[in-house]
Write an enzyme that holds these catalytic residues in place. Structure first.
Site, PDB file in Angstrom:
ATOM      1  N   LYS A 149     -13.231  -5.247  10.569  1.00  0.00           N
ATOM      2  CA  LYS A 149     -13.637  -4.404   9.662  1.00  0.00           C
ATOM      3  C   LYS A 149     -15.082  -4.138   9.941  1.00  0.00           C
ATOM      4  CE  LYS A 149     -10.801  -5.721   5.712  1.00  0.00           C
ATOM      5  NZ  LYS A 149     -10.529  -6.904   4.728  1.00  0.00           N
TER       6      LYS A 149
ATOM      7  N   VAL B 213     -11.255  -0.322   5.781  1.00  0.00           N
ATOM      8  CA  VAL B 213     -12.298  -1.373   5.669  1.00  0.00           C
ATOM      9  C   VAL B 213     -12.597  -1.238   3.779  1.00  0.00           C
ATOM     10  CG1 VAL B 213     -14.805  -1.813   5.838  1.00  0.00           C
ATOM     11  CG2 VAL B 213     -13.373  -0.723   7.571  1.00  0.00           C
TER      12      VAL B 213
ATOM     13  N   GLY C 183     -10.991  -1.847   1.423  1.00  0.00           N
ATOM     14  CA  GLY C 183      -9.857  -1.270   0.344  1.00  0.00           C
ATOM     15  C   GLY C 183     -10.363   0.135  -0.415  1.00  0.00           C
TER      16      GLY C 183
ATOM     17  N   VAL D  29       0.782  -1.228  -0.216  1.00  0.00           N
ATOM     18  CA  VAL D  29      -0.238   0.065  -0.053  1.00  0.00           C
ATOM     19  C   VAL D  29       1.018   1.253   0.126  1.00  0.00           C
ATOM     20  CG1 VAL D  29      -1.889   1.331   1.267  1.00  0.00           C
ATOM     21  CG2 VAL D  29      -1.952  -1.071   1.162  1.00  0.00           C
TER      22      VAL D  29
ATOM     23  N   ARG E  45      11.834   0.504   6.584  1.00  0.00           N
ATOM     24  CA  ARG E  45      12.874  -0.247   6.993  1.00  0.00           C
ATOM     25  C   ARG E  45      13.800  -0.540   5.623  1.00  0.00           C
ATOM     26  NH1 ARG E  45      10.519  -5.247  10.572  1.00  0.00           N
ATOM     27  NH2 ARG E  45       9.122  -5.001   8.814  1.00  0.00           N
ATOM     28  N   ARG E  46      13.037  -0.629   4.524  1.00  0.00           N
ATOM     29  CA  ARG E  46      13.963  -0.959   3.408  1.00  0.00           C
ATOM     30  C   ARG E  46      13.032  -0.230   2.122  1.00  0.00           C
ATOM     31  NH1 ARG E  46      11.571  -5.480   4.798  1.00  0.00           N
ATOM     32  NH2 ARG E  46      13.004  -6.303   6.033  1.00  0.00           N
TER      33      ARG E  46
ATOM     34  N   GLU F 182     -10.182   5.673   6.010  1.00  0.00           N
ATOM     35  CA  GLU F 182     -11.051   4.910   5.060  1.00  0.00           C
ATOM     36  C   GLU F 182     -10.418   3.851   4.376  1.00  0.00           C
ATOM     37  OE1 GLU F 182     -14.019   4.348   3.227  1.00  0.00           O
ATOM     38  OE2 GLU F 182     -14.164   6.662   3.456  1.00  0.00           O
TER      39      GLU F 182
END
Length: 454
Positions: free
Chosen positions: A221, A148, A150, A32, A63-64, A145
């Site tokens: 959700k 839940v 996507g 995401v 972290r990467r 938003e």
């Protein structure tokens, strides 16, 4: 004449900022996070035109690096808490997942007067009450938003679009992995374990699929949706949760014969008798003619029934890099628009003003009324069916349909499928326990709840 009520320190600090740009810090550069970076870069002109200012990624904490996105000259820190401490960051976007470090990160950002956007359903479902209280005290907003369904803007629909309605109930396919598995079982006659393995290979399910297939993800959700729908604090511990791992191909087939499809639903409903709220996640038979019954694969859908508007259906991708990033960025745009508004003039976290939330009675699953699908392995002998139906009749449970199959060669038991009328669950429990004790019944009785959603 200007009147100032209460402590509006944060309001004046916000107005003191230049609104030529709003600076965001993104924590987490996974699926995401990388999607958000890519969409912000590709659609910058349109996003900024909607926001009324330039939205700039000021810093990333990860972290990467992720080769799926080009960070250009964006500052990157390996310590995500650097973003929460950065005075240049107006909005922190939490996309690291989990409920330990993520909670500390969000609370740190709030303590430093930053607005927060998150896609973390577990964090909101389990700790949202604490997080929202902290945000209200500091005069900042936490938007979620993307937590839940996507890319489906269901949070905004419940919190704003349906604000004129008394919500009676909602039901949703809110886990794409479970929906994919049930779709494959129906369309191709495959068993659960076989489809689950493919879902893992395709990246739809984790190596440990428990959260998806046992309903925990959907429960997170559902809690969020229910709080928005009914105006109550988040209550994750009140959700009855049942997964799909025990659904067999024959149940999917028999459901079709009866004109139903099996979906894994999250259902939140308000009792018409005492106003109590029931929260439940479980496999459900729904009539195949319903639109939501035809939501297949990894897609999500939420059906909401309001007293004024009636039933409305919200459909779309429930996960994925850019669909989820779409919701994340929509929250960023909304916050950018309201940075100069006093906290009292922003949309409340759960849709209702915080002092208007209700502590409804939470109904246990035994008090829930629904119809039932029962599958029994019954001795193929005279009087067996009549005894079963008599037990149901004595419990005041009406039978809507019966399917009795022919015995297979060498078998003395046959599949018997019964569809009941609506009944309070504890009454069915008692009747099923009596039927289970019959010598003519082999194995465990399978039961799946049935909802018309009409």
């Amino acid at each position: 004449m200007l009147f100032i009520l209460g402590d509006n320190t944060h309001f004046f600090k916000a107005r003191a900022k230049t609104l030529n740009s709003v600076k965001i810090g993104i924590c987490g550069l996974g699926t995401v996070g990388s999607g958000a970076v890519n969409v912000l870069g590709r659609n910058a002109d349109e996003i900024n035109a909607r926001a009324g200012c330039e939205i700039v990624i000021s810093q990333i904490g990860a972290r990467r690096d992720n080769p799926a996105c080009d960070l250009g000259e964006i500052s990157v820190s390996r310590d995500i808490f650097d973003v929460a401490e950065n005075p240049e960051v107006d909005i922190l976007v939490e996309l690291i997942g989990g409920t330990t470090v993520a909670k500390d990160l969000v609370l740190k950002a709030i303590a430093n007067g930053k607005h927060v956007v998150t896609a973390n359903k577990a964090l909101i479902a389990e700790f949202g009450n604490e997080i929202f209280a902290a945000a209200q005290e500091k005069g900042v907003t936490v938007s979620y938003e993307a937590a839940v369904a996507g890319g489906i803007p269901i949070i905004k629909a419940l919190r704003e679009g349906l604000s004129a309605n008394r919500i009676e109930w909602l039901a949703g396919i809110i886990n794409g992995t479970g929906n994919f598995i049930l779709t494959e079982m129906r369309d191709k006659g495959r068993d659960f374990a076989d489809v689950l393995k493919e879902a893992q290979e395709l990246g739809y399910a984790e190596a440990d699929p428990t959260f998806d297939v046992e309903g925990i993800d959907a429960a997170h959700k559902l809690v969020i949706l229910a709080s928005l729908a009914f105006g109550m604090p988040l209550q994750f511990d009140s959700v009855f949760t049942e997964g799909i791992s025990k659904v067999e191909p024959q149940d999917v087939t028999y459901a079709q014969e009866l004109g139903y499809r099996i979906k894994h639903l999250g259902i939140a409903s308000r009792s018409s008798e005492n106003g109590g709220i029931a929260l439940r996640v479980h496999p459900t038979l729904i009539p195949e003619k319903r639109l939501i019954a035809n939501v297949d694969g990894v897609m999500n859908a939420v059906l909401v029934n309001g007293d004024a508007v009636g039933p409305t259906l919200y459909y779309g991708p429930g996960a994925g890099a850019e669909p989820t990033a779409s919701s994340v960025i929509a929250d960023v745009v909304d916050l950018a628009r309201t940075l100069t508004a006093s906290p009292e003039h922003r949309v409340p976290h759960l849709g209702f003003q915080s002092d208007q939330l209700n502590d409804f009675e939470m109904l246990p699953i035994g008090e829930v009324e629904t119809a039932y699908y029962l599958r029994l392995s019954a001795l193929d002998a005279p009087g067996v069916l009549s005894k079963i139906t008599q037990i149901l009749s004595d419990a005041k449970i009406s039978v809507e349909a019966v399917i009795q199959k022919e015995p297979e060669a060498g078998e003395d038991h046959v599949p018997l499928i019964i569809l009941t009328d609506r009944v309070v669950e504890k009454s069915l429990d008692s009747a099923v326990a009596q039927i289970q004790q019959m010598d003519s019944i082999a194995g465990e009785i399978t039961r799946i709840r049935v909802e018309s959603l009409g």
